[in-house]
Design a protein around this motif. Structure first.
Motif, mmCIF file in Angstrom:
data_model
loop_
_atom_site.group_PDB
_atom_site.id
_atom_site.type_symbol
_atom_site.label_atom_id
_atom_site.label_comp_id
_atom_site.label_asym_id
_atom_site.label_seq_id
_atom_site.Cartn_x
_atom_site.Cartn_y
_atom_site.Cartn_z
ATOM 1 N N THR A 195 0.781 -1.024 -0.034
ATOM 2 C CA THR A 195 -0.005 0.243 0.158
ATOM 3 C C THR A 195 0.878 1.335 -0.017
ATOM 4 O OG1 THR A 195 -0.263 0.136 2.410
ATOM 5 C CG2 THR A 195 -1.882 -1.181 1.194
ATOM 6 N N ASP B 64 -6.812 2.957 3.474
ATOM 7 C CA ASP B 64 -6.873 3.473 5.290
ATOM 8 C C ASP B 64 -7.506 4.593 5.499
ATOM 9 O OD1 ASP B 64 -5.184 1.177 5.915
ATOM 10 O OD2 ASP B 64 -3.527 2.226 5.969
ATOM 11 N N ARG C 203 -8.101 -1.392 8.325
ATOM 12 C CA ARG C 203 -8.310 -0.137 7.579
ATOM 13 C C ARG C 203 -8.871 0.923 8.558
ATOM 14 N NH1 ARG C 203 -5.713 -3.131 4.915
ATOM 15 N NH2 ARG C 203 -4.143 -1.678 5.894
ATOM 16 N N ARG D 102 -6.587 2.697 12.894
ATOM 17 C CA ARG D 102 -5.314 3.408 12.428
ATOM 18 C C ARG D 102 -4.490 4.019 13.730
ATOM 19 N NH1 ARG D 102 -4.104 -0.018 9.068
ATOM 20 N NH2 ARG D 102 -2.230 1.367 8.978
#
Length: 782
Positions: free
Chosen positions: A296, A675, A728, A731
Motif C-alpha cells: 500500500t 486506510d 483499515r 489506524r
C-alpha cells in the motif's frame, strides 16, 4: 504599476447555474497596487427576497440583517469608482464577474475591465495541491486576514493568494515562463495577463536548474552521509525521538536472532504495533542494507516521508523508492504532448502545471502532480515507457539512487517483476516483505494474461451474413457459460478465423474465464515465490494476518515454503474497536441479490442516522450496484466506487475524508489497500462475509491442493480479509470504529465459530438483532 480589484460576493442562491436568478447579499473589495493594499470596501446588500437555510448556514447572514442593508443600486457609484482602471480578480472569476455585471446591467450600467481567475492560476503554480478551493488554500498556504468570515475576508485571502502566486511565478526560469505563455491564451477571460506581466521581467536563472530544451529541471541534490547507528535497539529508538514498545523489542529480538539463518522468517504482529521500526533498525544496525516491499501507498509514504527523514537525520541512512518506469515522466513524451494543438482548457492547464512542477520535483514521479480536473490519459501521454532519450531521465536517476540507498522501498508488483528479471538490486541486501498477506493476489495478477474479446470480434461484425451471425451468437453463448469449454471455444474461434483467440487458448492446462468483455488466462500453478528469490537471499515476511489459528499457518505453504520459522506475537485486544454481528438478517443462500441489497440499504439508512462516516465493503460488484441504486432516492450523500484506476480510488477516498459524502460504497482494493485514518469515529459495514466464489481463480487453483478447500483455504482467506478490513478503520488509538457484520452466517456453528474465534483475537464481538445492537453502536461511538 498594476492596480487590482480583488472581489468576492455572497449571493442568495449558490446552487443555481443562472446568475440572473441570484441576488448579491454581500460584497467585499480589496484594492491592491502591486503588493500594497490601498483600500478595502465591504457592504451587505438588501436582495428583497428571503435567504435559504443553506445560505444562512454558509454565510451567517440573516433576513432581518439584510432588510436594513442598502439596495444594490445605491452602491453602484462607489463600486464603479473603486473598480476604475483596475484588473478584476476573483477566486472563480466566472461566478463573481458574471453576478456583478448582471446586477449592474439590471440598472443599465456596464462593466468593462480585464478579469483574472486565481483558481486557474493556483492550479498552474501550485501543481501538487490536492484541491484549489479557497478554504483549502487558506490552510495550505497560511493565508491570513484581519476580518471575520465574510465577503471581505475571502477577498483579502484572495489578495494574499494572488501575491503568493506572483511570488511563485518570479521563481521560474525565463524559458519556462515563455513556454507557459504559449499555452496561457486558453485561460478564462484575461487571466493570462498575470503571466505576461512577469515574462518581460523574468531572469534566465541558471544556478538552480538543469535545462532540456525549454524545460527547467531542478538540479538533483547530491549528498554524502556518514552512517552512525548504535548496535543497541533501545538507543536507536530513542535517537529517533520515539518511545519503545514491548512488542517492538520482541520483533527486534526475532530479527536479530535470525538474520544469519537460512530459513525464511514469518512474523505476525498487530497493525499499529510499530513493527516497521522493529525490523528496519536491527538490520541497519548490523551494517546490512535492505529492500522493503509493501502493498500500500500508506506504508510507502510512512517509510519515505516519516521514518525515512528521521533515519537520515539521526543515522545518516538514505531511504528511496523505485517504481516501474511508467510512474515517471518522460521529457521526450512531454515535449511531444506540448506540441498538440486544439487541446481543452484543462489539458492546457495540465501542461502548464507540469512545466512548473518540473522546476520543483526531485523525483519525477507523476503521482506528485495534482489529479484535480485531470484524467488518466493525460498522465499516460507523458509517462516514461523506457524509451526516454532526453539527457535527464528520471527513471534512470531513480535507479542510480536505488543502487546506493541503504533502504530501498518497492511495491509488491514491481518487486516480483525485478525478481523475475534477476535484478542486481537485491544483491547484498536483506528482503523484507511487509503486508505479506497481499503477496498472493499480486503474484496471481502477475501470472495472468488478458485479451479484449470485442477488439477481436469487430472485423466479424462487419460481415453481413446469416451464417456468420449464427456462428458468432453461438460463440458468445459458449463464452458466457461458467465454466466454459476451452476445447469448444477453441474450435468455434478457429472456424470463425479468430486466430488471436485461438493462440490465447492454446494451452489446455491453463485456467480460462471471462470478466465482462475480457478473456483471462492463468497458469494452473502459482508463480512459486520461493523459486523467484535468489538461493542465498535472506527474506523476512511481516503481516498482521499470517496464521488462521495456532495450528493452521497457511501463507508460507501457499508461497512455496516448506521450511521456515513462524513467530506469532499475541495481539492486544483493541478497546477502541468493536464488532457487532447481526443475527436477524435474511439467509444469504435463499435470498436474491436484489432482496438482500434492500436489507443492506434499510440498515445503512438507520446507521446513517447516527451521523457518523460509514464505509461499506462489498464482496460483490452486483450487490454494490443494487445498493447504490437504492440510495438514488435518498437524501444521504453517497460515494460509489466505479470500475477504474487507482487514481479514481484515491479521489473517492479524498472526497470521503473531506466529508463530501457520508457513506462510501466500495469493493476490491478498498478491502486491503485504503486506510481511513482521518475519521475520528467510523462505522465499517460488511454486508456479506468475503468468501471467494467457486469461479474465483484462486479457489479453482486450490480446489485440488487441499483435502477440504473451504476449511483449509477459503475460510482462512476470508478471516484474513476481514482482519485487513478491520485494520483499515483502526489506524490510531484515538480513533473509534464499529464493525457491523450484516451476514447472519457469522452466528452459526462449525466454521463460523472458528471465524469468530479468530476475530476475537483482535476485539470484542457483540451479537444480537440489529435493533438491539443499534443503541450499543451509538453509545460506543460517543
Amino acid at each position: 504599476m498594476t492596480r487590482y480589484a480583488i472581489v468576492d460576493l455572497e449571493a442568495t442562491d449558490t446552487s443555481s447555474s443562472e446568475n440572473h436568478e441570484r441576488k448579491i447579499i454581500q460584497i467585499g473589495i480589496v484594492i491592491m497596487e502591486d503588493d500594497k493594499v490601498l483600500e478595502t470596501f465591504s457592504s451587505e446588500v438588501n436582495p428583497h427576497q428571503p435567504l435559504t437555510e443553506n445560505i444562512i448556514r454558509l454565510t451567517g447572514l440573516r433576513d432581518r440583517q439584510l432588510k436594513k442593508a442598502p439596495e444594490f443600486a445605491k452602491l453602484i457609484p462607489k463600486i464603479k469608482k473603486l473598480l476604475k482602471d483596475c484588473v478584476f480578480v476573483a477566486h472563480n472569476v466566472i461566478f463573481d464577474w458574471g453576478l456583478l455585471s448582471k446586477n449592474f446591467e439590471e440598472f443599465e450600467e456596464y462593466l468593462e475591465m480585464p478579469r483574472v481567475d486565481t483558481v486557474e492560476l493556483a492550479r498552474i503554480f501550485f501543481p501538487t495541491f490536492e484541491k484549489y478551493g479557497l478554504e483549502f488554500l487558506k490552510q495550505k498556504l497560511g493565508l491570513k486576514n484581519d476580518h471575520l468570515h465574510s465577503a471581505l475576508s475571502d477577498a483579502s485571502e484572495t489578495a494574499e493568494l494572488l501575491l503568493k502566486i506572483q511570488n511563485e511565478i518570479q521563481k521560474l526560469p525565463k524559458s519556462v515562463l515563455l513556454e507557459i505563455k504559449k499555452h496561457a491564451q486558453c485561460l478564462t477571460y484575461e487571466t493570462n495577463l498575470i503571466i505576461d506581466k512577469f515574462v518581460a521581467r523574468a531572469e534566465v536563472r541558471q544556478e538552480n536548474f538543469e535545462f532540456y530544451k525549454y524545460f527547467g529541471i531542478l538540479k538533483q541534490k547530491k549528498e554524502l552521509l556518514e552512517t552512525k547507528i548504535s548496535k543497541e535497539f533501545s538507543e536507536n529508538v530513542k535517537a529517533l525521538g520515539m518511545r519503545k514498545r514491548r512488542v517492538q523489542d520482541k520483533i527486534a529480538e526475532i530479527v536479530n536472532a535470525n538474520l544469519m539463518e537460512k530459513e525464511a522468517v514469518f512474523i505476525e504482529a498487530q497493525t499499529g504495533s510499530g513493527k516497521t521500526i522493529a525490523y528496519v533498525i536491527p538490520i541497519l544496525a548490523k551494517g546490512r542494507r535492505l529492500v522493503i516491499s509493501t502493498a500500500t501507498k500508506v506504508l510507502q509514504d510512512q517509510l519515505l516521508h516519516d521514518l525515512g527523514p528521521k533515519m537520515k537525520e539521526s543515522f545518516g541512512i538514505q531511504t528511496t523508492k523505485l517504481m516501474a518506469s511508467s510512474n515517471y515522466i518522460s521529457l521526450d513524451q512531454f515535449d511531444l504532448y506540448l506540441s498538440d494543438i486544439m487541446a481543452s482548457t484543462n489539458t492546457e492547464i495540465f501542461k502548464m502545471k507540469v512545466l512548473v512542477w518540473l522546476t520543483q520535483t526531485q523525483t519525477g514521479e507523476l503521482s506528485e502532480i495534482s489529479k484535480n480536473l485531470t484524467n488518466p490519459d493525460m498522465f499516460e501521454r507523458i509517462s516514461n515507457f523506457g524509451n526516454d532519450n532526453s539527457n535527464i531521465d528520471f527513471w534512470k536517476i531513480a535507479n542510480e539512487r536505488a543502487k546506493n540507498a541503504d533502504v530501498l522501498v518497492l511495491n509488491h508488483a514491481y518487486m516480483i517483476e525485478l525478481l523475475k528479471k534477476k535484478s542486481k538490486l537485491f544483491y547484498g541486501r536483506h528482503l523484507v516483505i511487509d503486508e505479506a498477506q497481499r503477496l498472493l493476489t499480486v503474484l496471481e495478477a502477475s501470472n495472468q494474461e488478458h485479451l479484449e474479446i470485442l477488439d477481436e470480434l469487430l472485423p466479424l461484425q462487419l460481415i453481413n451474413s446469416d451464417e456468420n451471425r449464427i456462428a458468432l451468437e453461438d460463440f458468445l453463448f459458449q463464452l458466457g457459460k461458467f465454466p466454459f469449454s476451452r476445447k469448444k471455444i477453441f474450435m468455434d474461434a478457429a472456424e470463425l478465423g479468430l486466430n488471436r483467440i485461438c493462440d490465447f487458448l492454446m494451452n489446455p492446462d491453463n485456467i480460462y474465464w471471462t470478466t465482462g468483455n475480457t478473456l483471462n488466462s492463468s497458469q494452473p500453478d502459482f508463480n512459486n515465490f520461493k523459486k523467484l528469490i535468489p538461493e542465498d537471499q535472506k527474506v523476512i515476511f511481516v503481516s498482521a494476518s499470517i496464521a488462521f489459528s495456532n495450528d493452521k499457518v497457511l501463507l508460507p505453504e501457499l508461497l512455496g515454503f516448506s521450511v521456515y520459522k513462524f513467530f506469532k506475537l499475541q495481539a492486544k485486544i483493541a478497546k477502541n474497536q468493536r464488532i457487532y454481528a447481526i443475527s436477524d438478517g435474511p439467509s444469504v443462500k435463499n435470498t436474491s441479490v436484489q432482496d438482500y441489497s434492500n436489507y443492506v440499504f434499510k440498515n445503512l439508512i438507520k446507521l446513517a442516522e447516527l451521523n457518523r462516516p460509514i464505509v461499506v465493503l462489498f464482496s460483490s460488484r452486483q450487490m454494490l450496484n443494487w445498493t447504490a441504486r437504492q440510495f438514488e432516492k435518498s437524501e444521504i450523500k453517497v460515494g460509489v466506487q466505479q470500475h477504474g484506476s487507482q487514481a479514481n480510488n484515491e479521489l473517492l477516498k479524498n472526497q470521503f475524508d473531506t466529508g463530501k459524502f457520508q457513506v462510501l460504497l466500495a469493493t476490491g482494493a478498498f478491502w486491503e489497500g485504503v486506510d481511513f485514518e482521518k475519521q475520528k469515529n467510523v462505522i465499517l459495514v460488511i454486508p456479506r462475509l468475503p468468501f471467494a466464489t467457486p469461479e474465483d481463480v484462486l479457489t479453482r487453483k486450490f480446489s485440488e491442493k487441499f483435502k477440504n478447500p473451504f476449511y483449509d483455504f477459503n475460510l482462512p482467506m476470508a478471516a484474513m480479509q476481514l482482519r485487513q478490513a478491520m485494520g483499515r478503520v483502526n489506524r490510531k488509538m484515538s480513533q473509534r470504529s464499529c464493525v457491523v457484520i450484516l451476514d447472519r452466517r457469522i452466528m452459526g456453528n462449525s466454521y463460523a465459530k472458528r471465524l469468530r474465534r479468530n476475530l476475537e483475537e483482535l476485539t470484542t464481538i457483540e451479537t444480537g438483532a440489529f435493533e438491539v445492537l443499534l443503541p450499543q453502536i451509538k453509545d460506543f461511538l460517543r
